[in-house]
Motif scaffolding. Structure first.
Motif, PDB file in Angstrom:
ATOM      1  N   GLN A  13       6.021  23.140  -7.925  1.00  0.00           N
ATOM      2  CA  GLN A  13       5.417  22.005  -6.898  1.00  0.00           C
ATOM      3  C   GLN A  13       6.058  20.674  -6.927  1.00  0.00           C
ATOM      4  N   LEU A  14       6.435  20.318  -5.785  1.00  0.00           N
ATOM      5  CA  LEU A  14       6.923  18.851  -5.878  1.00  0.00           C
ATOM      6  C   LEU A  14       5.847  17.869  -5.272  1.00  0.00           C
ATOM      7  N   GLY A  15       6.088  16.789  -6.011  1.00  0.00           N
ATOM      8  CA  GLY A  15       4.925  15.738  -5.512  1.00  0.00           C
ATOM      9  C   GLY A  15       5.369  14.400  -5.017  1.00  0.00           C
ATOM     10  N   PHE A  16       4.495  13.602  -4.716  1.00  0.00           N
ATOM     11  CA  PHE A  16       4.970  12.188  -4.337  1.00  0.00           C
ATOM     12  C   PHE A  16       4.355  11.145  -5.412  1.00  0.00           C
ATOM     13  N   ALA A  17       4.947  10.019  -5.598  1.00  0.00           N
ATOM     14  CA  ALA A  17       4.411   9.101  -6.548  1.00  0.00           C
ATOM     15  C   ALA A  17       3.174   8.517  -6.096  1.00  0.00           C
ATOM     16  N   LEU A  18       2.144   8.559  -6.939  1.00  0.00           N
ATOM     17  CA  LEU A  18       0.989   7.706  -6.873  1.00  0.00           C
ATOM     18  C   LEU A  18       1.131   6.096  -6.953  1.00  0.00           C
ATOM     19  N   GLY A  19       0.236   5.504  -6.089  1.00  0.00           N
ATOM     20  CA  GLY A  19       0.001   4.095  -6.629  1.00  0.00           C
ATOM     21  C   GLY A  19       1.049   3.310  -5.587  1.00  0.00           C
ATOM     22  N   ARG A  20       1.710   3.819  -4.739  1.00  0.00           N
ATOM     23  CA  ARG A  20       2.812   3.175  -3.862  1.00  0.00           C
ATOM     24  C   ARG A  20       2.259   2.489  -2.847  1.00  0.00           C
ATOM     25  N   GLY A  21       1.064   2.806  -2.235  1.00  0.00           N
ATOM     26  CA  GLY A  21       0.513   2.265  -1.287  1.00  0.00           C
ATOM     27  C   GLY A  21       0.355   3.381  -0.108  1.00  0.00           C
ATOM     28  N   PRO A  22      -0.281   2.864   1.121  1.00  0.00           N
ATOM     29  CA  PRO A  22      -0.318   3.746   2.470  1.00  0.00           C
ATOM     30  C   PRO A  22       1.036   3.631   2.886  1.00  0.00           C
ATOM     31  N   GLU A  23       1.202   4.637   3.985  1.00  0.00           N
ATOM     32  CA  GLU A  23       2.286   4.554   4.580  1.00  0.00           C
ATOM     33  C   GLU A  23       2.088   4.689   6.154  1.00  0.00           C
ATOM     34  N   GLN A  24       3.212   4.787   6.986  1.00  0.00           N
ATOM     35  CA  GLN A  24       2.828   5.047   8.601  1.00  0.00           C
ATOM     36  C   GLN A  24       2.443   3.839   9.141  1.00  0.00           C
ATOM     37  N   VAL A  25       2.878   2.704   8.659  1.00  0.00           N
ATOM     38  CA  VAL A  25       2.383   1.380   9.161  1.00  0.00           C
ATOM     39  C   VAL A  25       2.823   1.054  10.493  1.00  0.00           C
ATOM     40  N   HIS A  26       1.982   0.775  11.580  1.00  0.00           N
ATOM     41  CA  HIS A  26       2.199   0.276  12.877  1.00  0.00           C
ATOM     42  C   HIS A  26       1.368  -0.578  13.387  1.00  0.00           C
ATOM     43  N   LEU A  27       2.044  -1.775  14.191  1.00  0.00           N
ATOM     44  CA  LEU A  27       1.127  -2.816  14.799  1.00  0.00           C
ATOM     45  C   LEU A  27       0.675  -2.496  16.124  1.00  0.00           C
ATOM     46  N   ALA A  28      -0.255  -3.366  16.583  1.00  0.00           N
ATOM     47  CA  ALA A  28      -0.531  -3.362  18.125  1.00  0.00           C
ATOM     48  C   ALA A  28      -1.355  -4.472  18.340  1.00  0.00           C
ATOM     49  N   TYR A  29      -0.987  -5.089  19.631  1.00  0.00           N
ATOM     50  CA  TYR A  29      -1.823  -6.430  20.028  1.00  0.00           C
ATOM     51  C   TYR A  29      -3.274  -5.613  20.097  1.00  0.00           C
ATOM     52  N   THR A  30      -4.341  -6.663  20.386  1.00  0.00           N
ATOM     53  CA  THR A  30      -5.619  -6.537  20.415  1.00  0.00           C
ATOM     54  C   THR A  30      -6.008  -7.254  21.692  1.00  0.00           C
ATOM     55  N   ASP A  31      -7.284  -7.510  22.215  1.00  0.00           N
ATOM     56  CA  ASP A  31      -7.409  -8.248  23.431  1.00  0.00           C
ATOM     57  C   ASP A  31      -7.307  -9.984  23.127  1.00  0.00           C
ATOM     58  N   GLU A  32      -7.213 -10.287  21.882  1.00  0.00           N
ATOM     59  CA  GLU A  32      -6.957 -11.662  21.656  1.00  0.00           C
ATOM     60  C   GLU A  32      -5.627 -12.245  21.102  1.00  0.00           C
ATOM     61  N   GLU A  33      -5.345 -12.933  21.696  1.00  0.00           N
ATOM     62  CA  GLU A  33      -3.942 -13.461  21.260  1.00  0.00           C
ATOM     63  C   GLU A  33      -3.651 -13.890  19.997  1.00  0.00           C
TER      64      GLU A  33
END
Length: 654
Positions: A131-151
């Motif tokens: 089995q191959l794994g990914f290192a733990l403790g490196r934080g979340p992934e797939q980060v993406h931004l979006a505007y809200t209704d407030e400037e």
């Protein structure tokens, strides 16, 4: 020398063994996009159809691989040994690899992939790796931004492998991110999805936990630094963005549809290799802006996962270098939602809405994005309501409206009432330009017949609103071409004011579905010669192009400049301007080859400050991005062996 001797000894012992061996290195990958080297030895009597299966989780049934590569892609395959390098995406579970023997006589023509290539058989298992794994403790992934209704806000979303509390910390200085916000968390389950393959073992994978946090109290047009995660589970790398500024006299956006994602292996559906180039050039443009804010608009057919969950993970990994820097806005397309059981399916749409969503029925789209507004409609099951259907926002001098062509837009519907009220409420002194966006086009000269009734309904119910309220531009996807029309009302060109006459402020319709999906429709043939390969370009169509790419919008209170950038060179291939009065300038267009694959227009290219930045930035090395996605495209991933090629066959699936 000692290391070389040990390797040769290992190789000798392995080749002397009677059992095929499958190994890989490294044993642990740090993050999505990192590469594993897979090696095999002592495969007896090699066949050109022997193949490597990629499995996650490791206990998946043999037929439920997420992808495969033929061993014959390695130069030494005929000697019974070889290697393949693969960049892998973190699916929050381990991987394992298996090799199988497969022969011509065992090909099952009834089991094929999206391109009608036979799916490899699993009857003859040869070997399996650890089995191959990914290192733990490196934080979340797939980060993406979006505007809200407030400037003064910016939303950030990300994915982690568990639902424990996560945060976003942010500030104006990278070393002083003292503001903290708690992230809300959601997830969906297999029984929320409406049909196969999305809710069956071949398509379902644990989607992880989806986190949603809002950074508040932001100053206008200021660069902020941020991280997501927690002390106990690890923090992400540090990202940055420039906050929104509605007082700005300049608006910059990158817009496209139908992009999808790429995978380094063949899977059950066609993936979109060209999406890598689209992201590469947009990242170049964003870096060139420095501290100017911008955002991305992706108008439908987002990941083309079509029920295969891991393709959403690939998509968000691929866009993260862009989407972690600027807001990434979307509207829904047929490949996010469509299924026969969807609630809105009037009689006239019987032949329009099909199975394009792969049984997802809008659920991943609804939870993985969070757009402004609160639009939602019942999904048709006990699943969460379908969200992110229609909304609007001011960005500088432009008012942007997003709506759903997959949801009722006829007079009297919730969506129609929203569009009408929103357009009537625009303050044209503050935002002199209005851009409306939806997935399926109101106008196209492609030979797209299935949506004919859809276009008729949009012309009847929506176009009068667009004309009445002086919409500047209407953007569409779905057709995988670029096509720009004259200012239009009921198929009639308004005056562009090119010869001194008064211009008519009709909407300019543009199809921008050329960001990645490689199925290309033909143009509409002549009515009197429907079977002849002659595709005349109607007067209303000013520019048609078949090249992959994206578009750029740069606007001030006086003028909006819209440009089409081609992926093969990153240069502008079409451009036009609209004045605040609604008059369209230097956009007469040209199609030197009858409209097929046109590469030049008579349009004057405006040498704006933004284009100057891009020219300078085009000489920079995009090392960070290229390193991030290197390997996500494999030109040989559709090549089988046995002396013949497995050739992609185009379908009518748009």
């Amino acid at each position: 020398m000692i290391a070389l001797f040990c390797f040769l000894l290992f190789l000798t012992q392995t080749l002397a063994s009677s059992t095929p061996t499958l190994t890989f290195s490294p044993k642990i990958l740090n993050k999505s996009g990192d590469t594993v080297l897979i090696k095999w030895y002592n495969v007896p009597s090699p066949s050109k159809l022997d193949w490597l299966g990629i499995y996650s989780p490791p206990d998946s049934h043999e037929q439920n691989f997420i992808g495969y590569k033929f061993l014959s892609t390695s130069p030494s395959w005929a000697q019974g040994w070889g290697s393949i390098s693969l960049p892998l995406t973190n699916l929050r579970s381990n991987y394992t690899f298996r090799i199988f023997r497969w022969t011509e006589s065992e090909i099952n023509p009834k089991k094929h992939d999206h391109d009608h290539n036979p799916i490899p058989g699993t009857a003859h298992f040869l070997a399996q790796s650890e089995q191959l794994g990914f290192a733990l403790g490196r934080g979340p992934e797939q980060v993406h931004l979006a505007y809200t209704d407030e400037e003064s806000e910016m939303r950030v979303m990300f994915v982690a492998g568990d639902g424990e509390k996560r945060y976003v910390r942010y500030g104006e200085r990278e070393k002083e991110m003292s503001d903290v916000a708690v992230a809300r968390v959601e997830r969906y389950e297999v029984d929320h999805l409406c049909h196969a393959p999305a809710n069956r073992s071949e398509g379902w994978r644990d989607p992880g936990w989806i986190f949603d946090a809002v950074m508040k109290g932001l100053k206008k047009g200021v660069r902020y630094y941020y991280q997501v995660g927690s002390d106990s589970k690890g923090w992400s790398e540090t990202y940055s963005f420039v906050s929104r500024n509605e007082d700005s006299n300049e608006t910059i956006a990158f817009l496209f549809g139908d992009m999808g994602t790429a995978t380094p292996y063949t899977t059950f559906v066609r993936t979109q290799d060209e999406s890598i180039s689209t992201m590469k050039w947009i990242l170049r443009d964003i870096k060139a802006l420095g501290d100017k804010p911008a955002f991305v608009s992706h108008i439908g057919d987002i990941s083309y996962a079509r029920g295969y969950s891991w393709l959403w993970d690939h998509f968000f990994t691929q866009i993260e270098p862009v989407a972690s820097r600027v807001a990434y806005h979307v509207c829904i397309g047929n490949h996010e939602y469509d299924w026969p059981s969807q609630p809105w399916k009037p009689d006239w749409s019987q032949w329009i809405y099909g199975t394009d969503g792969g049984g997802e029925c809008g659920v991943p789209y609804s939870l993985k994005f969070h757009m402004p507004g609160n639009s939602s409609e019942p999904t048709g099951s006990h699943a969460p309501a379908t969200r992110n259907l229609y909304y609007s926002m001011n960005v500088g001098v432009v008012h942007f409206v997003y709506f759903s062509t997959e949801t009722n837009f006829l007079k009297g519907s919730n969506q129609y009432n929203f569009i009408k009220h929103d357009l009537a409420s625009v303050d044209r002194k503050k935002t002199p330009f209005v851009v409306v966006q939806g997935h399926r086009p109101m106008y196209t000269t492609s030979n797209e017949v299935r949506d004919t009734l859809m276009r008729e309904k949009m012309l009847e119910h929506l176009e009068p609103l667009f004309v009445k309220y002086n919409v500047s531009i209407a953007l569409w996807g779905h057709v995988h071409r670029y096509e720009r029309f004259c200012p239009l009302n009921n198929f009639t060109c308004g005056s562009m004011g090119l010869n001194g006459e008064e211009g008519q402020a009709f909407p300019v319709h543009i199809v921008i579905g050329m960001a990645g999906q490689d199925w290309q429709p033909i143009w509409e043939p002549r009515a009197d010669h429907p079977d002849d390969p002659v595709f005349p370009q109607p007067y209303r169509s000013l520019y048609r192009g078949g090249e992959f790419g994206y578009t750029r919008l740069v606007a001030t209170k006086e003028k909006l400049t819209f440009s089409y950038v081609g992926n093969h060179d990153g240069e502008v291939h079409d451009t036009f301007e609209i004045l605040a009065s609604g008059q369209v300038l230097n956009g007469d267009g040209d199609s030197s080859d009858g409209g097929i694959g046109s590469t030049e227009a008579k349009s004057q290219v405006v040498d704006s400050t933004f284009s100057w930045y891009v020219k300078v930035a085009s000489v920079l090395v995009l090392g960070t991005f290229v390193g991030y996605v290197l390997g996500f495209v494999s030109h040989s991933r559709k090549v089988a062996a046995s002396g013949r090629n497995w050739t992609p066959v185009k379908s009518d699936d748009t």
